[in-house]
Motif scaffolding. Structure first.
Motif, PDB file in Angstrom:
ATOM      1  N   THR A  31      -3.181  -9.469   0.224  1.00 17.06           N
ATOM      2  CA  THR A  31      -1.811  -9.490  -0.288  1.00 17.06           C
ATOM      3  C   THR A  31      -1.565  -8.320  -1.230  1.00 17.06           C
ATOM      4  O   THR A  31      -0.518  -7.678  -1.183  1.00 17.06           O
ATOM      5  N   ALA A  32      -2.550  -8.035  -2.092  1.00 15.60           N
ATOM      6  CA  ALA A  32      -2.403  -6.930  -3.043  1.00 15.60           C
ATOM      7  C   ALA A  32      -2.326  -5.587  -2.321  1.00 15.60           C
ATOM      8  O   ALA A  32      -1.521  -4.715  -2.676  1.00 15.60           O
ATOM      9  N   VAL A  33      -3.161  -5.427  -1.292  1.00 17.40           N
ATOM     10  CA  VAL A  33      -3.146  -4.169  -0.533  1.00 17.40           C
ATOM     11  C   VAL A  33      -1.806  -3.990   0.166  1.00 17.40           C
ATOM     12  O   VAL A  33      -1.204  -2.903   0.137  1.00 17.40           O
ATOM     13  N   PHE A  34      -1.314  -5.063   0.798  1.00 19.70           N
ATOM     14  CA  PHE A  34      -0.033  -4.963   1.491  1.00 19.70           C
ATOM     15  C   PHE A  34       1.102  -4.678   0.510  1.00 19.70           C
ATOM     16  O   PHE A  34       1.995  -3.873   0.799  1.00 19.70           O
ATOM     17  N   THR A  35       1.069  -5.313  -0.645  1.00 23.31           N
ATOM     18  CA  THR A  35       2.103  -5.078  -1.653  1.00 23.31           C
ATOM     19  C   THR A  35       2.081  -3.632  -2.123  1.00 23.31           C
ATOM     20  O   THR A  35       3.134  -3.001  -2.283  1.00 23.31           O
ATOM     21  N   ALA A  36       0.877  -3.082  -2.335  1.00 24.02           N
ATOM     22  CA  ALA A  36       0.762  -1.687  -2.768  1.00 24.02           C
ATOM     23  C   ALA A  36       1.306  -0.735  -1.703  1.00 24.02           C
ATOM     24  O   ALA A  36       2.035   0.220  -2.015  1.00 24.02           O
ATOM     25  N   LEU A  37       0.961  -0.998  -0.438  1.00 15.63           N
ATOM     26  CA  LEU A  37       1.471  -0.163   0.647  1.00 15.63           C
ATOM     27  C   LEU A  37       2.988  -0.249   0.736  1.00 15.63           C
ATOM     28  O   LEU A  37       3.675   0.758   0.965  1.00 15.63           O
ATOM     29  N   LEU A  38       3.513  -1.455   0.551  1.00 17.23           N
ATOM     30  CA  LEU A  38       4.957  -1.642   0.610  1.00 17.23           C
ATOM     31  C   LEU A  38       5.652  -0.879  -0.514  1.00 17.23           C
ATOM     32  O   LEU A  38       6.700  -0.255  -0.291  1.00 17.23           O
TER      33      LEU A  38
END
Length: 388
Positions: A31-38
């Motif tokens: 979730t953290a990785v996806f949020t950072a990419l977003l």
């Protein structure tokens, strides 16, 4: 509440224990990785539209359009979602491979779709930009011949008055000297854009509406399903006809309208699956233990309908690709786009049947793509969402 027979044909879902699908920390990291990419993606988009002049390229001489940004976002969501599922539940991929094994047609469809994805994604970069040259106009494909008097400047060999195709232009060229390989690859790129962007729009809306209606039932279910009835009573095509008079023809408009108005059928399927899940023992046990509705939905309901959503979406993608091709064929898409539908229309006009290869290639790959998605959808149905 719906009568009991409405759930009789509901999809049978593979029961997933969310507690066993990776640890809480691994899910938090994803979730953290996806949020950072977003955040990075949104920052780049805002920078392009607020700080970069419309006459200046955004990066490396490239100025992305609104469709490019939407496609990039959809691609990130697709790749990240695929990687997350592969790392959390690798057994699902083995289930798919097991279904494909020993079924040559389905195996070929999977191989074609993998090739379609990479050609649609990287093909435009690999083939480069066309350099139309009338000297190379109307060259036949490598395996075909055409009368030399028709062409006048045959690139290949001429024997008995027939011009033979050459590997310099394996798919031939059009009357303006454009390489038909480039035209076909660009058509694959547009079809991939339609498939990915529409799916990324459809999946969350269909899931939210279907899960909400099926889980809570009562007035909420009635209200949402009546809205779906109203939405489906007016085809998305009608809305597109109206929208093009306001905004003009564009691929961006097609994917938005058919994405935001094409989720009703999938939402109904998801609702049927949830109706059969909400009375399962593990859902009842979670409620008895004091779990909130949000936790029950997040940990028990949504994971168990994910396969249903994936299968239904995969089966709808061929329809969306065919819709875009049909609109292009009818000159209802941006005519500067080398869509398969636009190329078929153009090739079936004054140049057919003399230069048959102009329309033959896009017809061939359009049919193969739709057929491959259909066969692969059956594989997903058997592997992920079996009905007994």
């Amino acid at each position: 509440m719906p009568p009991a027979d409405e759930t009789a044909d509901a999809p049978v879902c593979n029961h997933v224990d969310w507690a066993e699908v990776g640890s809480e920390s691994s899910r938090s990291r994803r979730t953290a990785v996806f949020t950072a990419l977003l955040i990075v993606f949104v920052a780049a988009f805002v920078t392009d539209y607020t700080l970069v002049s419309s006459s200046d390229p955004f990066v490396a001489g490239y100025d992305p359009t609104a469709m490019d940004w939407l496609f990039g976002f959809s691609l990130c969501v697709f790749v990240f979602g695929l990687a997350s599922v592969a790392s959390a539940t690798p057994e699902r991929f083995f289930d798919i491979l097991t279904q494909v094994r020993g079924r040559p047609a389905e195996a070929a469809s999977l191989g074609y779709l993998v090739a379609f994805f990479f050609v649609g994604l990287f093909g435009p970069v690999l083939v480069g930009q066309p350099s139309p040259d009338v000297i190379h106009a109307s060259q036949p494909p490598v395996f075909a011949t055409v009368h030399d008097l028709i062409i006048g400047n045959c690139v290949g060999t001429v024997t008995e008055g027939l011009c033979h195709g050459t590997f310099q232009f394996p798919f031939g060229t059009d009357p303006f000297g454009r390489d038909m390989l480039w035209v076909t690859v660009q058509g694959a790129h547009i079809a991939l854009q339609v498939a990915l962007v529409s799916s990324v729009i459809i999946v969350p809306i269909a899931t939210i509406v279907g899960v909400t209606a099926g889980y809570f039932g009562g007035p909420i279910d009635t209200l949402l399903m009546r809205y779906v009835d109203i939405q489906q009573s007016v085809p998305a095509l009608v809305f597109y006809f109206i929208a093009i008079f306001v905004f003009g023809r564009s691929l961006f408009l097609i994917v938005l309208i058919f994405g935001f108005l094409g989720w009703g059928g999938i939402a109904r399927i998801v609702r049927g699956a949830v109706l059969s899940l909400r009375n399962e023992h593990y859902v009842t046990a979670a409620k008895s233990a004091g779990a909130s509705n949000l936790n029950v939905l997040r940990k028990h309901i949504v994971p168990n309908v994910a396969d249903t959503v994936i299968v239904s979406t995969a089966q709808q993608i061929p329809y969306l690709i065919l819709v875009e091709a049909s609109l292009s064929f009818m000159k209802l898409n941006a005519i500067e786009l080398p869509s398969w539908g636009e190329t078929i229309r153009w090739g079936m006009g004054e140049y057919f049947p003399m230069f048959w290869w102009i329309s033959a290639w896009p017809i061939l790959f359009l049919v193969l793509t739709i057929l491959a998605f259909g066969l692969f959808g059956d594989v997903l149905q058997d592997a992920l969402d079996p009905q007994e």
